[in-house]
Design a protein around this motif. Structure first.
Motif, PDB file in Angstrom:
ATOM      1  N   ALA A 133      29.691  48.008  66.882  1.00 10.59           N
ATOM      2  CA  ALA A 133      31.114  47.735  67.203  1.00 10.59           C
ATOM      3  C   ALA A 133      31.225  46.199  67.463  1.00 10.59           C
ATOM      4  N   VAL A 134      30.319  45.886  68.234  1.00 14.99           N
ATOM      5  CA  VAL A 134      30.439  44.326  68.714  1.00 14.99           C
ATOM      6  C   VAL A 134      30.153  43.518  67.264  1.00 14.99           C
ATOM      7  N   LEU A 135      29.325  44.018  66.721  1.00 17.78           N
ATOM      8  CA  LEU A 135      28.929  43.322  65.373  1.00 17.78           C
ATOM      9  C   LEU A 135      30.349  43.112  64.405  1.00 17.78           C
ATOM     10  N   SER A 150      35.999  36.834  63.134  1.00 17.00           N
ATOM     11  CA  SER A 150      35.871  35.272  62.558  1.00 17.00           C
ATOM     12  C   SER A 150      36.358  34.956  61.374  1.00 17.00           C
ATOM     13  N   ILE A 151      36.183  36.182  60.445  1.00 20.75           N
ATOM     14  CA  ILE A 151      36.748  36.146  58.971  1.00 20.75           C
ATOM     15  C   ILE A 151      38.161  36.090  59.117  1.00 20.75           C
ATOM     16  N   TYR A 152      38.790  36.963  59.855  1.00 23.37           N
ATOM     17  CA  TYR A 152      40.387  37.248  59.762  1.00 23.37           C
ATOM     18  C   TYR A 152      40.964  36.157  60.645  1.00 23.37           C
ATOM     19  N   GLY A 190      34.799  40.432  70.538  1.00 20.54           N
ATOM     20  CA  GLY A 190      33.192  40.565  70.134  1.00 20.54           C
ATOM     21  C   GLY A 190      32.436  39.500  70.881  1.00 20.54           C
ATOM     22  N   PHE A 191      33.114  38.415  71.138  1.00 18.47           N
ATOM     23  CA  PHE A 191      32.249  37.374  71.904  1.00 18.47           C
ATOM     24  C   PHE A 191      32.336  37.034  73.459  1.00 18.47           C
ATOM     25  N   VAL A 192      33.470  37.666  73.901  1.00 18.01           N
ATOM     26  CA  VAL A 192      33.759  37.500  75.322  1.00 18.01           C
ATOM     27  C   VAL A 192      33.700  38.795  75.995  1.00 18.01           C
TER      28      VAL A 192
END
Length: 144
Positions: free
Chosen positions: A66-68, A75-77, A130-132
């Motif tokens: 899920a994180v991935l 990032s893409i959206y 995803g990142f934070v």
């Protein structure tokens, strides 16, 4: 199930709802535009449906999957939303390749902003998750 996985399921529901909204006639204006801003084609439905399926599978498989998803997808959206805001054409629907850079006289800024707002928000929130948020959840899981 972790918070990130639950958010993944929420994203899946949201994407499946977006696909469903495209088939409600009262959402479209007389020109076939959703909310008077954009039209979604069959390939947009495929993209949204695939995104929903991807995040649903990732959320069911594991926290890490899920994180991935949130990192890659977000990032893409987000990039697509920024590109659409700047150029008037997105990349996920091939618009940048078909229409190229569109001038502000062709697509005015308010229309450009609101047409790209869904991808800016969905992508931006996914990047944050995803990142934070995922690193905070992982730290809590490691401490437990």
């Amino acid at each position: 199930m972790t918070l990130i996985q639950k958010l993944g399921i929420a994203y899946a529901v949201m994407f499946f709802a977006v696909v469903g909204l495209n088939y409600l006639p009262f959402i479209h204006d007389e020109n076939g535009m959703m909310f008077g801003l954009f039209s979604l084609q069959w390939y947009d439905d495929l993209l949204h449906g695939f995104s929903g399926l991807w995040v649903l599978i990732a959320a069911i498989v594991s926290h890490r999957a899920a994180v991935l998803f949130f990192k890659i997808f977000g990032s893409i959206y987000l990039f697509d939303g920024i590109l659409g805001l700047v150029t008037g054409s997105g990349c996920l629907d091939g618009g940048i390749f078909i229409d190229g850079f569109r001038s502000f006289s062709d697509v005015e800024f308010p229309t450009r902003f609101f047409a790209n707002l869904p991808h800016l928000l969905i992508g931006g929130i996914a990047v944050y998750i995803g990142f934070v948020l995922a690193s905070r959840v992982s730290q809590k899981l490691a401490a437990a």
